[in-house]
Design a protein around this motif. Structure first.
Motif, short mmCIF file in Angstrom:
data_model
loop_
_atom_site.label_atom_id
_atom_site.label_comp_id
_atom_site.label_asym_id
_atom_site.label_seq_id
_atom_site.Cartn_x
_atom_site.Cartn_y
_atom_site.Cartn_z
N ARG A 139 24.18 7.34 20.01
CA ARG A 139 24.38 7.97 18.69
C ARG A 139 23.26 7.58 17.74
NH1 ARG A 139 29.92 7.76 19.71
NH2 ARG A 139 30.01 5.51 19.38
N VAL A 140 23.04 6.29 17.61
CA VAL A 140 22.05 5.82 16.63
C VAL A 140 20.66 6.34 16.98
CG1 VAL A 140 20.90 3.77 15.73
CG2 VAL A 140 23.39 3.79 15.96
N LEU B 285 19.87 9.12 18.12
CA LEU B 285 19.70 10.54 17.79
C LEU B 285 18.60 10.71 16.75
CD1 LEU B 285 23.28 12.10 17.43
CD2 LEU B 285 21.53 12.68 19.10
N LEU B 286 18.57 9.81 15.78
CA LEU B 286 17.60 9.94 14.69
C LEU B 286 16.29 9.23 15.02
CD1 LEU B 286 19.78 9.54 11.48
CD2 LEU B 286 19.51 11.47 13.04
N ARG C 7 14.90 9.27 18.19
CA ARG C 7 14.27 9.99 19.30
C ARG C 7 12.93 10.62 18.93
NH1 ARG C 7 18.60 13.85 21.09
NH2 ARG C 7 17.51 14.81 19.35
N ASP C 8 12.89 11.31 17.78
CA ASP C 8 11.66 12.03 17.44
C ASP C 8 10.60 11.13 16.84
OD1 ASP C 8 13.13 14.02 18.36
OD2 ASP C 8 13.28 15.19 16.51
N PRO D 107 12.14 8.35 8.44
CA PRO D 107 11.92 8.78 7.05
C PRO D 107 12.13 10.27 6.83
CG PRO D 107 10.14 7.34 7.79
CD PRO D 107 11.01 7.59 8.98
N ILE E 179 14.21 12.26 8.48
CA ILE E 179 15.53 12.79 8.84
C ILE E 179 16.65 12.00 8.20
CG2 ILE E 179 17.05 13.42 10.75
CD1 ILE E 179 14.40 13.14 12.53
N GLY E 180 16.60 10.67 8.36
CA GLY E 180 17.63 9.84 7.76
C GLY E 180 17.82 8.54 8.52
N LYS E 181 18.97 7.91 8.27
CA LYS E 181 19.26 6.61 8.86
C LYS E 181 20.57 6.68 9.64
CE LYS E 181 17.48 3.97 4.89
NZ LYS E 181 18.11 4.00 3.56
N ALA E 182 20.69 5.83 10.66
CA ALA E 182 21.96 5.72 11.36
C ALA E 182 22.26 4.25 11.58
CB ALA E 182 21.90 6.44 12.69
N GLU E 183 23.54 3.90 11.53
CA GLU E 183 23.90 2.52 11.86
C GLU E 183 25.28 2.49 12.48
OE1 GLU E 183 24.00 0.62 7.94
OE2 GLU E 183 26.05 -0.02 8.40
N GLU E 184 25.49 1.56 13.39
CA GLU E 184 26.80 1.39 14.02
C GLU E 184 26.98 -0.05 14.47
OE1 GLU E 184 27.94 4.57 16.52
OE2 GLU E 184 29.74 3.56 17.28
N MET F 152 20.56 11.55 0.10
CA MET F 152 21.20 11.29 1.38
C MET F 152 22.64 11.81 1.40
SD MET F 152 19.28 9.67 3.56
CE MET F 152 17.91 8.51 3.73
N PHE G 202 33.16 3.32 13.47
CA PHE G 202 32.15 2.34 13.09
C PHE G 202 30.75 2.94 12.99
CE2 PHE G 202 35.46 -0.04 15.41
CZ PHE G 202 35.92 -0.81 14.35
N ALA G 203 30.66 4.27 13.14
CA ALA G 203 29.35 4.92 13.10
C ALA G 203 29.09 5.51 11.72
CB ALA G 203 29.28 6.02 14.15
N GLN G 204 27.86 5.33 11.24
CA GLN G 204 27.50 5.87 9.93
C GLN G 204 26.10 6.47 9.99
OE1 GLN G 204 26.10 3.94 5.95
NE2 GLN G 204 28.26 3.44 6.23
N PHE G 205 26.01 7.73 9.58
CA PHE G 205 24.71 8.40 9.50
C PHE G 205 24.42 8.75 8.06
CE2 PHE G 205 25.94 9.07 13.85
CZ PHE G 205 24.76 9.07 14.56
N ASN G 206 23.18 8.53 7.64
CA ASN G 206 22.73 8.99 6.33
C ASN G 206 21.64 10.02 6.54
OD1 ASN G 206 23.95 7.19 3.99
ND2 ASN G 206 23.68 5.94 5.83
N LEU G 207 21.97 11.28 6.39
CA LEU G 207 21.00 12.34 6.64
C LEU G 207 20.40 12.84 5.34
CD1 LEU G 207 22.81 14.50 9.37
CD2 LEU G 207 21.07 12.73 9.70
N LEU G 208 19.07 12.99 5.32
CA LEU G 208 18.40 13.59 4.17
C LEU G 208 18.92 15.01 4.00
CD1 LEU G 208 14.67 12.52 4.63
CD2 LEU G 208 16.13 12.06 2.66
#
Lengths: 369, 369
Positions: free
Chosen positions: A270-271, A273-274, A276-277, A299, A301-306, B96, B103-109
């Motif tokens: 999951r994390v 995903l952002l 990869r590119d 920068p 696309i965004g951030k992910a955390e788990e 964002m 427990f998963a968190q995404f911050n998408l632009l």
């Protein structure tokens, strides 16, 4: 040549040899499948000079002989034939091979059989045996770690090492290394061979016997042959000196983390995903408070955390890896739990299943600021 | 904006709208998925100006508002989220959008929502209704016959004709024509619209209700809107004059052949294996002695032939077709038997299921020597 055989056996044989059929036709004859009929055996062969594959099946031989047919069309025709029985007959007048099944009849132009470089099994200076299920496991657990780029050929293959009754396969692209050990019947002497990843993958694909059976491996100069069931595979070996992998494996670790394999895999996928590119597909792992916090930051696309629960023994630390190098090993660990062992943010780490001391994976972290 | 909804509903909505997300970013905003939350409804929208799609789902709206997220990443993130519940919240400070699940968190632009060309349903001068299962069948039985090349735009779409209670869909690439008729509740007036094949395929894909439900179709100038369930699809129409298809359908035939659909399809697919790479993918059909003999001949590869039993009424004849134009229709005929009706080797033939007078397929033969 005139033969009759079952569609089932012929399709099976065609599938076994087809991967060895050359696609780019440097030599047109190599795009063909060679068939040779004698003594109630039909043998199929294909080779692209990197790998050669032979498969023998039972057939009623009315007239022995040998022919070569376009691999691509023969394969498609056989797959689509309507009946359970297939008759193949060559015609002396024209260069046609007649393939008949029920009401369907194909006449395929044949290639000059005399030009086909027929596979000669190795006489074999060195010969040993290994169970197909063991060999398959050695391959599957390591081959994914090979390098893809041809720049340094020795890393595009897996090292097969045999020493008395120990057998080891090792693959690395210099950023990560996979090692799997097992046992064979004592073999007098020791061997080191670098086998192209392409051939290892092909071997794993065609070893499909339900009951464990023996694979007889013979080597000669820069070639290796695998004989099992009714199949023979001949391959070149990669020449060169494989680095001493033992020096890559850290003797001990300052931190050992125990994590649930699937929870960790899902979270990393999951994390990433952002990530990869991003140029290096980087994810960060923070091991602290009996959890691993996985983060990525792109920068554009965004951030992910788990967070994933983990049991941490030793120092807490932050470290970054190429996400693919993590998911590759997690997909190959069958045990519910794994051990992630680390020293510093810049020194190699180890990932191991909790239940298999013979499987080791070493991964180099990525430097981040 | 701050909302909570189920993963199931959100994934469904994303799948419905995703095909309308622009891939080549002439306008970056069109690569996004627009979300608007109010009154316990979350609406998703996407458009590439060719097609616009909206899908509404239930959601707990804590804070109404609208945002636009990268279609590609939002879709992947939603598909991989771990939990059954998903929370989406926009953040006033940064640009964002926070997406949380377990427990998963995404911050998408996010993209500037104010730039998104929000879909306005057609007021609709003309409105009629049709059962979704009927519309789906009209599309599936005809759309494959459309032309792919844009040289003559009117043939890249299907003609939808409504006349009182008759509804007809027709598609042709000028070499073959597929026509399917059905009935609707009487509608006062008559309509002719050419709908792009891309939109027809998309419609067929998203009409998935298990129980037949109504689709409300409204047209205005060069646009058409489809409303069903919680979905709205808006499309441009193709402008131009569709040819009079009735003139293409021969009034009578000199030969009528009855064949088993699947036997014929299998045989044609086998024989065309060798025709496929030829310039026109030509197979020959010889209708005589209550059988059809299917043959192909490719000088570089070989010949194929197969016989299929058939019941022939009228003249026997030899004729040739593009194999794909035959297999396309055979795959769309559900009845065990079909009628193949012919006149001369160079005049159009007809293929029909034996059990559906409302389905017609006309195919032009190929000239061979």
């Amino acid at each position: 040549m005139k033969i009759t055989c079952t569609k089932e056996l012929l399709s099976h044989a065609v599938q076994i040899v087809q991967k060895a059929v050359a696609t780019k036709a440097q030599m047109p004859i190599l795009t063909g499948i060679y068939m040779s009929a004698a003594d109630n055996i039909l043998e199929l062969q294909a080779t692209d000079y990197e790998i050669g594959v032979s498969c023998k099946i039972e057939a009623d031989i009315e007239e022995p002989g040998s022919v070569v047919l376009s691999g691509r069309y023969f394969q498609e025709v056989v797959r689509k034939l309507p009946g359970d029985k297939i008759e193949i007959a060559s015609n002396t007048e024209d260069r046609m091979i007649k393939i008949t099944s029920n009401f369907a009849q194909f006449n395929l132009l044949c290639l000059p059989a005399e030009e086909f470089p027929v596979l000669k099994p190795l006489a074999g200076d060195t010969i040993f045996q290994i169970r197909d299920n063991i060999l398959k496991e050695l391959i599957k657990k390591t081959v994914f770690a090979c390098a893809n780029d041809e720049a340094r050929p020795i890393f595009t293959g897996g090292l097969l090492e045999v020493n008395n009754h120990d057998v080891t396969m090792v693959a690395t692209n210099t950023h990560r290394l996979a090692l799997k050990k097992d046992m064979i019947d004592p073999f007098d002497g020791n061997l080191k061979m670098i086998i192209p990843a392409k051939i290892l993958n092909e071997l794993a694909r065609v070893m499909v016997s339900d009951v464990p059976s023996n694979v007889t491996i013979s080597c000669q100069r820069n070639q290796i042959g695998f004989a099992f069931d009714n199949v023979y595979i001949l391959s070149r070996l990669i020449e060169g000196q494989f680095p001493d992998y033992n020096r890559v494996i850290p003797p001990n670790f300052a931190t050992t983390v125990t994590i649930n394999t699937n929870d960790f895999l899902d979270a990393v996928e999951r994390v990433s995903l952002l990530a990869r590119d991003g140029e290096y597909n980087v994810i960060k792992l923070a091991f602290r408070n009996n959890a691993v916090m996985i983060t990525s930051n792109n920068p554009d696309i965004g951030k992910a955390e788990e967070n994933v629960q983990a049991q941490i023994e030793g120092n807490e630390l932050d470290i970054a890896f190429n996400a693919k190098y993590i998911t590759d090993i997690l997909k190959n660990i069958n045990s519910d739990q794994l051990h992630f062992a680390l020293n510093t943010p810049l020194s190699p780490a180890s990932v191991k299943p909790t239940d298999d001391p013979n499987y080791t994976y070493i991964i180099t972290p990525v430097r981040t600021n």
